[in-house]
Design an enzyme around this catalytic site. Structure first.
Site, PDB file in Angstrom:
ATOM      1  N   ARG A 126       0.002   7.681  -2.660  1.00  0.00           N
ATOM      2  CA  ARG A 126       0.569   8.784  -1.860  1.00  0.00           C
ATOM      3  C   ARG A 126       2.030   9.059  -2.236  1.00  0.00           C
ATOM      4  O   ARG A 126       2.482  10.186  -2.241  1.00  0.00           O
ATOM      5  CB  ARG A 126       0.445   8.455  -0.352  1.00  0.00           C
ATOM      6  N   ASN A 137     -10.949  -2.973  -5.647  1.00  0.00           N
ATOM      7  CA  ASN A 137     -10.188  -1.965  -6.397  1.00  0.00           C
ATOM      8  C   ASN A 137     -10.849  -1.553  -7.719  1.00  0.00           C
ATOM      9  O   ASN A 137     -10.491  -0.540  -8.315  1.00  0.00           O
ATOM     10  CB  ASN A 137      -8.745  -2.431  -6.665  1.00  0.00           C
ATOM     11  N   ASP A 168       0.832  -1.211   0.000  1.00  0.00           N
ATOM     12  CA  ASP A 168       0.000   0.000   0.000  1.00  0.00           C
ATOM     13  C   ASP A 168       0.868   1.263   0.000  1.00  0.00           C
ATOM     14  O   ASP A 168       1.995   1.253   0.496  1.00  0.00           O
ATOM     15  CB  ASP A 168      -0.888  -0.024   1.254  1.00  0.00           C
ATOM     16  N   ARG A 177     -12.073   2.090  -8.234  1.00  0.00           N
ATOM     17  CA  ARG A 177     -11.195   3.232  -8.561  1.00  0.00           C
ATOM     18  C   ARG A 177     -11.575   3.795  -9.936  1.00  0.00           C
ATOM     19  O   ARG A 177     -12.379   3.201 -10.641  1.00  0.00           O
ATOM     20  CB  ARG A 177      -9.738   2.782  -8.525  1.00  0.00           C
TER      21      ARG A 177
HETATM   22  C1  FPP Z   1      -2.156   0.209  -3.113  1.00  0.00           C
HETATM   23  O1  FPP Z   1      -1.652   1.514  -3.136  1.00  0.00           O
HETATM   24  C2  FPP Z   1      -1.681  -0.506  -4.257  1.00  0.00           C
HETATM   25  C3  FPP Z   1      -2.466  -1.101  -5.187  1.00  0.00           C
HETATM   26  C4  FPP Z   1      -3.924  -1.114  -5.164  1.00  0.00           C
HETATM   27  C5  FPP Z   1      -1.873  -1.787  -6.329  1.00  0.00           C
HETATM   28  C6  FPP Z   1      -0.683  -2.626  -6.019  1.00  0.00           C
HETATM   29  C7  FPP Z   1       0.106  -2.751  -7.232  1.00  0.00           C
HETATM   30  C8  FPP Z   1       1.458  -2.691  -7.294  1.00  0.00           C
HETATM   31  C9  FPP Z   1       2.363  -2.638  -6.147  1.00  0.00           C
HETATM   32  C10 FPP Z   1       2.153  -2.650  -8.576  1.00  0.00           C
HETATM   33  C11 FPP Z   1       1.939  -3.719  -9.534  1.00  0.00           C
HETATM   34  C12 FPP Z   1       1.948  -5.109  -9.035  1.00  0.00           C
HETATM   35  C13 FPP Z   1       2.280  -6.155  -9.806  1.00  0.00           C
HETATM   36  C14 FPP Z   1       2.130  -7.541  -9.331  1.00  0.00           C
HETATM   37  C15 FPP Z   1       2.827  -5.959 -11.137  1.00  0.00           C
HETATM   38  P1  FPP Z   1      -2.691   2.700  -3.221  1.00  0.00           P
HETATM   39  O2  FPP Z   1      -2.924   3.012  -4.638  1.00  0.00           O
HETATM   40  O3  FPP Z   1      -3.928   2.348  -2.457  1.00  0.00           O
HETATM   41  O4  FPP Z   1      -1.907   3.849  -2.512  1.00  0.00           O
HETATM   42  P2  FPP Z   1      -2.528   4.997  -1.622  1.00  0.00           P
HETATM   43  O5  FPP Z   1      -3.166   4.335  -0.436  1.00  0.00           O
HETATM   44  O6  FPP Z   1      -1.351   5.828  -1.249  1.00  0.00           O
HETATM   45  O7  FPP Z   1      -3.509   5.730  -2.470  1.00  0.00           O
END
Ligand code: FPP
EC number: 2.5.1.-
Length: 252
Positions: free
Chosen positions: A34, A78, A30, A81
Site C-alpha cells: 500500500r 506468501n 505489513d 503472490r
Molecule cells: C507485507 O506487506 C510485507 C511482506 C510480505 C514482506 C516483508 C518484507 C520486508 C519488510 C522487506 C524485506 C525484509 C527483509 C528481512 C530483507 P504487504 O506486501 O502485504 O503490504 P500490503 O498489505 O500493503 O499489500
C-alpha cells in the site's frame, strides 16, 4: 522510574513511565504494498523501502532494552503472490542478507532464521546458514528473521520430529507437555515474545508465532511498515511498560 528511554522522541517523556519494557518484540511488517501504491510505484518498491527500515529498528533495540527482535519477512502463505513479487522478494532477501545483514553482524547482532528452509533456493539458504554461523559469537541483539515461516507449519514440523523421537524411544509420550513440545519448535532457543506489533492497520496475526504468543501483548498500529521508526517503537515499548500483565492470575 522506567528503564525505557524516550529515544528519538520530542515528547519529553510525556507518556507516563511504567514497569520494564519488552524483552522480546516480534513485528509483522505489513503495508509495503500500500505504501508503494500510494506513490504510484510497484509493490516491490515498497518492499525495498521496508527493508531499509529494519536497520534503524534493530539499532534501537539496545537503547530500549529489547534483547530479542523477531521480524516476519515471508510467510508460508506468501508463495500465493504473483511470481514477479515472489521472485523480487527472494532476490531482495539474497541481496539484503549478503550486504545489510552482514553489516549488522559487525554491530554485535546475532542473526537467526526461522521457517522451513527446504522450500527456499539453495543460494539463499547458504547465505542464511553462513550469516547464522558468522554471528553466532555475537552477544548483542538477537535478530530472528522469519522466512518461509508459518505458525501452523512450524507446529506440524515440530510434531513430526517429536513423533519420530517417540517412535525411536527417545521421548516418552507421557513426557509430552508444555515444556517439552516447544523444544521442537524453530524458536526453541528464544524466549516467548512479550510484545507483538503489526503495522498497517490490520488486526490479525496471520499465522505468526502462534504457540509462542499465547501471552504476548499486541499492538496493531496504522503506520505502514516503510514509515515505521525507532521513535514509534520507543512509544510502544513505553506503553507496554504501563500494561498490567497477569498471565491468568488475579491482581494482588
Ligand atoms: C507485507 O506487506 C510485507 C511482506 C510480505 C514482506 C516483508 C518484507 C520486508 C519488510 C522487506 C524485506 C525484509 C527483509 C528481512 C530483507 P504487504 O506486501 O502485504 O503490504 P500490503 O498489505 O500493503 O499489500
Amino acid at each position: 522510574m522506567s528503564n525505557i528511554p524516550d529515544i528519538a522522541s520530542k515528547d519529553g517523556g510525556a507518556l507516563s513511565m511504567g514497569g520494564p519494557g519488552p524483552r522480546h518484540v516480534a513485528i509483522i511488517m505489513d503495508g509495503n504494498g500500500r505504501w508503494a501504491q500510494a506513490r504510484g510505484r510497484p509493490r516491490l518498491f515498497g518492499h525495498h523501502a521496508g527493508a531499509k527500515r529494519i536497520r534503524e529498528v534493530v539499532e534501537a533495540c539496545p537503547k530500549l532494552g529489547i534483547e530479542y527482535l523477531t521480524i516476519f519477512a515471508f510467510s508460508t502463505e506468501n508463495w500465493k503472490r504473483t511470481q514477479t513479487e515472489v521472485a523480487g522478494l527472494m532476490s531482495l532477501f539474497r541481496r539484503y542478507i549478503s550486504k545489510e545483514m552482514t553489516a549488522l553482524a559487525t554491530k554485535n547482532v546475532r542473526v537467526r532464521f526461522i521457517g522451513d528452509r527446504l522450500k527456499l533456493d539453495e543460494k539463499l539458504v547458504k547465505l542464511m546458514d553462513n550469516l547464522e554461523v558468522e554471528t553466532e559469537g555475537n552477544d548483542g541483539t538477537h535478530l530472528t528473521v522469519a522466512l518461509n515461516y508459518g505458525g501452523r507449519d512450524e507446529v506440524a514440523r515440530a510434531t513430526k520430529r517429536l513423533a519420530r523421537d517417540v517412535a525411536e524411544g527417545q521421548l516418552n509420550p507421557e513426557d509430552v507437555n508444555e515444556e517439552t513440545l516447544p523444544r521442537y519448535l524453530d524458536t526453541h532457543v528464544l524466549p516467548d515474545p512479550d510484545l507483538v506489533i503489526r503495522t498497517s492497520g490490520e488486526a490479525r496475526i496471520s499465522n505468526f508465532l502462534l504457540w509462542q504468543s499465547a501471552y504476548a501483548e499486541y499492538e496493531f498500529i496504522d503506520t505502514l511498515w516503510p514509515d515505521f521508526t525507532a521513535a514509534e517503537l520507543g512509544r510502544l515499548c513505553r506503553k507496554f511498560g504501563r500494561r498490567d500483565r497477569r498471565f491468568g492470575k488475579v491482581k494482588t
